[in-house]
Design an enzyme around this catalytic site. Structure first.
Site, PDB file in Angstrom:
ATOM      1  N   CYS A 125     -80.610  13.572 -12.614  1.00  0.00           N
ATOM      2  CA  CYS A 125     -79.963  12.355 -13.102  1.00  0.00           C
ATOM      3  C   CYS A 125     -78.575  12.653 -13.637  1.00  0.00           C
ATOM      4  CB  CYS A 125     -80.822  11.715 -14.195  1.00  0.00           C
ATOM      5  SG  CYS A 125     -82.243  10.815 -13.556  1.00  0.00           S
ATOM      6  N   GLU A 164     -91.159  -5.881 -27.237  1.00  0.00           N
ATOM      7  CA  GLU A 164     -90.751  -7.280 -27.215  1.00  0.00           C
ATOM      8  C   GLU A 164     -89.277  -7.446 -26.819  1.00  0.00           C
ATOM      9  OE1 GLU A 164     -94.181  -7.016 -30.204  1.00  0.00           O
ATOM     10  OE2 GLU A 164     -92.446  -5.794 -29.611  1.00  0.00           O
ATOM     11  N   ILE A 168     -85.252   8.209  -3.286  1.00  0.00           N
ATOM     12  CA  ILE A 168     -85.628   9.207  -4.287  1.00  0.00           C
ATOM     13  C   ILE A 168     -87.139   9.252  -4.502  1.00  0.00           C
ATOM     14  CG2 ILE A 168     -85.304   9.928  -6.695  1.00  0.00           C
ATOM     15  CD1 ILE A 168     -82.916  10.329  -4.787  1.00  0.00           C
ATOM     16  N   ASP A 182     -88.977  16.816  -8.700  1.00  0.00           N
ATOM     17  CA  ASP A 182     -87.817  16.239  -9.394  1.00  0.00           C
ATOM     18  C   ASP A 182     -87.568  16.900 -10.743  1.00  0.00           C
ATOM     19  OD1 ASP A 182     -87.247  14.445  -7.400  1.00  0.00           O
ATOM     20  OD2 ASP A 182     -88.468  12.843  -8.254  1.00  0.00           O
ATOM     21  N   GLU A 220     -77.260  11.724  -8.956  1.00  0.00           N
ATOM     22  CA  GLU A 220     -76.748  10.396  -9.278  1.00  0.00           C
ATOM     23  C   GLU A 220     -75.226  10.496  -9.395  1.00  0.00           C
ATOM     24  OE1 GLU A 220     -80.093   8.020 -11.742  1.00  0.00           O
ATOM     25  OE2 GLU A 220     -79.162   9.669 -12.813  1.00  0.00           O
ATOM     26  N   TRP A 231     -89.563  15.237 -21.142  1.00  0.00           N
ATOM     27  CA  TRP A 231     -89.903  13.829 -21.272  1.00  0.00           C
ATOM     28  C   TRP A 231     -91.306  13.615 -21.822  1.00  0.00           C
ATOM     29  CZ3 TRP A 231     -87.483  11.315 -16.256  1.00  0.00           C
ATOM     30  CH2 TRP A 231     -86.086  11.403 -16.351  1.00  0.00           C
ATOM     31  N   CYS A 245     -87.900   1.269 -20.979  1.00  0.00           N
ATOM     32  CA  CYS A 245     -88.640   2.091 -21.937  1.00  0.00           C
ATOM     33  C   CYS A 245     -89.549   3.057 -21.191  1.00  0.00           C
ATOM     34  CB  CYS A 245     -89.498   1.220 -22.857  1.00  0.00           C
ATOM     35  SG  CYS A 245     -88.550   0.039 -23.842  1.00  0.00           S
ATOM     36  N   HIS A 292     -79.355   1.125 -11.098  1.00  0.00           N
ATOM     37  CA  HIS A 292     -79.517   0.514 -12.414  1.00  0.00           C
ATOM     38  C   HIS A 292     -78.865  -0.860 -12.485  1.00  0.00           C
ATOM     39  CE1 HIS A 292     -79.812   4.902 -12.877  1.00  0.00           C
ATOM     40  NE2 HIS A 292     -80.750   4.616 -13.746  1.00  0.00           N
ATOM     41  N   LYS A 319     -76.370  10.743 -20.453  1.00  0.00           N
ATOM     42  CA  LYS A 319     -77.342  11.057 -21.503  1.00  0.00           C
ATOM     43  C   LYS A 319     -76.661  11.197 -22.867  1.00  0.00           C
ATOM     44  CE  LYS A 319     -80.981  11.315 -18.829  1.00  0.00           C
ATOM     45  NZ  LYS A 319     -81.777  12.508 -18.623  1.00  0.00           N
TER      46      LYS A 319
END
Length: 769
Positions: free
Chosen positions: A644, A16, A432, A600, A666, A562, A517, A695, A110
């Site tokens: 990244c 939400e 990418i 990747d 990046e 991930w 997300c 981004h 990160k």
């Protein structure tokens, strides 16, 4: 004894927060509506903690974008280019860029070794810290009102990033600059403590995760000085909080700090608890993080009870138990997962379930209610003996892999000659991989998954999207194309859906950054590829053009990092299984005529252990599994990878050892300075520059892009350079993407024109010269 938690997911049960933020950014809802929605979500997290019977309710753990950014705003550390904006717009502009004035966003990187990204504070000699606590104090007041409305007896505990870790996260490495910044910052902290004490809050969870990173002596001195200063006239109690690794080597330092308690991670770090019992001042609270805050497996509470019993007997009222770290790194509620098969579902616990685990443990320790612990732990034992987790034949194939399975036929310098057959220009342009996942794409995919449209109808839509994406790239003039990935919901979950050993959830979302997300798949068993995954789609895209189309795969280390990974097998073993599956896919792509294959690895740096002593082992097997996945192709087939936001100086040797022909990085937010570790002779292969920040909604202009290309040439040779965005374009809109790619191609063309003779733009001429 007390039970508490270090923070909860703030995204809501069904994301939400994401939808509210994006609606506000798109001007579809007002600020008042955004506030109403976010206040309701925040109150929901307090209700979860009450329902679980926690002794403390966390407050201050609900930033709208990022906790480090909130800390910067709390102490007025606002970059000059954003100071003209009102507070909320200022916050979002720092994170996303200011589209009105075309000001770039602050750097993002990160959060330690997680997939969460924080906004890096911009601090310099001009920074003036001032306390701006109104928002935080309003949140405290709202929490107190909520508790009163529930007739709750629980106390509030404020969550706050500590001053030394905050400066460390800002990458302040100069000792003189550190001193100049620390003194005024500490004055703000002390002023904040007074205001918090006035609200009636007794405890502040002050987080200093810098302690898990082997801080240098000047950072250790900063910790000593900071907590001595903060102890003066302090009327709140401080729980010094660490996580993500053990801090055993700093027991004496921590014990010397003027704090009232210490939280240690007993999951990731496996600390020597006996040492803490002996050496920690007996008057200080010891908070032990026994519930895994980074993974989703149900806890073996019987085993944890056994390990805690001695500590409880000796520490009694000064023992607290908690998750190992903030639960923002796990999904919200297992009860939402109505489609997960049994027994896999019975093996899991999400954030709300982990709070309940704390309550069960407390009852067993304090009231000797052991039967619930035994019953709760039964599925844990059953999982260890389940046939679902083991594939004997696969393990035999993995065992047979040897050194030869990690080697290309020839070194890069020889492969580079073979790859001239690709006929690429100087500064080849590409992207990418992903293109905008529009509402229509998501709607069609959802209808297909619900069975509302047929396989034929779905594939027809996917092909139409691919054809349109190819046409758009041809119009922009890109040199190497991609199919756009419309069939992929997520770069990791997509492969998890196609491989044995993975479970896919409905609502197990976790925050990556801001409104972004991800939904990590769950690795519960041995991993096997039964059939080709991407070949038909990439072949179709290649059939639409004479230009080269890249095959797009997610690498083994990224799929590992991930995903929620099984804890009954080493991460190295799981990664090798993934690599073996991908090796088959790479071979099939090459056999289908695909000449460039991108595998990747954006998460390879993320998986680096916090302790340097463990780096070599991790990087060794991370390189090995990447090479298992990619070494099966001929010299003329070009292997790409993408990484990244990373501190590449830590791993440039390992990156070289990956032996990818091209790596894209990046680098835009750092003004290309992240390329410095790649300067020759450190790195010989080719590099995609990542010249604009995807981004941010800001569309880069040609001059800025050209300047970044030229800036890159301070670090690496032009014959090494590719030009591309800094990451995939999935989250952007076509109206942002198309002009940005047009400008990217124009910028590359202008640099080519300046650096090559008239009538010649090919790489071969430049290399020959």
């Amino acid at each position: 004894m007390k039970i508490h938690n270090l923070g909860l997911p703030r995204i809501g049960e069904k994301r939400e927060l994401k939808f509210a933020l994006e609606a506000y950014w798109d001007k579809k809802i007002s600020l008042d509506e955004l506030t109403q929605k976010t206040d309701a979500l925040r109150e929901q997290t307090w209700a979860w903690q009450l329902a679980a019977g926690l002794d403390f309710i966390a407050v201050g753990d609900f930033p709208l974008y990022d906790q480090v950014l909130d800390t910067s705003i709390l102490f007025s550390a606002i970059p000059q280019r954003f100071q003209h904006l009102s507070e909320l717009d200022q916050q979002f502009a720092i994170a996303r860029g200011d589209t009105c004035c075309q000001h770039a966003a602050s750097d993002m990187t990160k959060w330690f070794n997680t997939n969460y990204h924080y906004i890096v504070p911009e601090l310099d000699s001009e920074t003036e810290f001032n306390l701006n606590a109104e928002k935080l104090l309003n949140e405290v007041a709202a929490a107190q009102t909520f508790l009163k409305s529930q007739n709750a007896k629980q106390q509030l505990k404020l969550k706050l990033i500590g001053p030394v870790s905050y400066l460390w996260l800002a990458k302040i490495n100069n000792l003189n600059q550190l001193d100049d910044l620390l003194t005024p910052l500490l004055a703000c902290y002390r002023e904040l403590f007074k205001k918090i004490a006035a609200t009636g809050i007794e405890w502040i969870q002050i987080e200093e995760p810098i302690l898990t990173t082997e801080p240098e002596s000047h950072w250790q001195n900063a910790l000593r000085l900071s907590y001595a200063y903060l102890n003066q006239k302090r009327s709140v109690k401080l729980l010094l909080t660490t996580y993500f690794a053990d801090v055993d080597e700093h027991i004496e330092l921590i014990n010397s700090l003027a704090v009232d308690g210490v939280h240690i991670d007993a999951v990731a770090g496996q600390p020597k608890l006996d040492d803490w019992l002996v050496k920690l001042n007996s008057e200080k609270v010891l908070s032990v993080g026994v519930i895994d805050g980074r993974n989703i497996w149900r806890s073996d509470l019987a085993a944890k009870l056994k390990s805690l019993q001695t500590i409880y007997d000796r520490k009694a009222d000064n023992l607290w138990i908690a998750p190992s770290c903030s639960l923002q790194h796990v999904p919200v509620d297992l009860e939402l997962e109505t489609r997960l098969q049994q027994p896999v579902r019975s093996w899991l616990a999400f954030a709300k379930q982990k709070l309940v685990e704390l309550n069960i443990l407390k009852s067993a320790l304090v009231d000797y209610e052991v039967d619930p612990v035994i019953a709760y732990s039964k599925p844990v034992t059953e999982r260890l003996n389940s046939d679902l987790t083991l594939n004997v034949s696969l393990r035999q194939q993995i065992q047979a892999l040897g050194f030869e399975h990690t080697q290309r036929d020839n070194e890069y310098n020889q492969r580079k000659i073979a790859q001239k057959s690709l006929n690429l220009p100087l500064l080849p342009t590409t992207t990418i991989g992903s293109f905008p996942q529009t509402a229509q794409v998501r709607h069609v995919r959802a209808r297909f998954k619900r069975g509302e449209i047929s396989e034929t109808e779905y594939q027809s839509y996917i092909k139409a999207y691919i054809a349109d994406a190819i046409a758009k790239q041809l119009e922009a003039g890109l040199d190497v194309l991609v199919h756009g990935e419309p069939e992929r919901n997520d770069m990791v979950e997509f492969f998890g859906e196609q491989l044995d050993g993975f479970a896919i959830t409905q609502y197990a979302w976790v925050q990556s950054y801001g409104s972004r997300c991800v939904k990590p798949p769950i690795i519960y068993g041995d991993i096997e590829r039964k059939q080709a995954i991407t070949v038909d789609t990439i072949q179709y895209a290649q059939s639409l053009t004479d230009k080269l189309v890249k095959g797009m795969l997610t690498g083994p280390v990224t799929i590992l990092n991930w995903s929620f990974v099984r804890d009954d097998l080493s991460r190295q073993s799981v990664a090798k299984q993934i690599a073996f599956a991908l090796r088959g896919e790479v071979s099939d792509l090459e056999a289908a005529g695909i000449k460039i294959i991108q595998v990747d690895e954006p998460a390879i740096r993320e998986g680096l252990p916090l302790k340097k002593a463990h780096w070599q082992n991790y990087l060794g097997w991370a390189v090995e599994v990447f090479r298992i996945a990619t070494s099966c192709v001929k010299d003329a087939t070009q292997i790409h990878t993408h990484m990244c936001y990373s501190e590449f100086q830590d791993i440039v040797g390992a990156i070289s050892a990956l032996d990818a022909d091209v790596i894209s990085v990046e680098a835009s937010r750092s003004d290309m300075s992240l390329l410095k570790p790649f300067a020759k002779p450190n790195y010989q292969n080719e590099i995609g520059l990542g010249v604009y920040d995807i981004h941010s909604p800001i569309v880069p202009n040609v001059d800025d892009l050209q300047a970044k290309i030229e800036l890159s040439l301070n670090y690496i040779e032009i014959e090494q350079c590719w030009v591309n965005p800094d990451c995939g374009l999935k989250t952007r809109k076509w109206e942002e993407v198309l002009p940005a790619l047009n400008n990217l191609v124009k910028a590359a063309e202008q640099v080519r024109a300046e650096l090559t003779p008239a009538g010649h733009s090919g790489k071969a001429l430049f290399e020959a010269s």
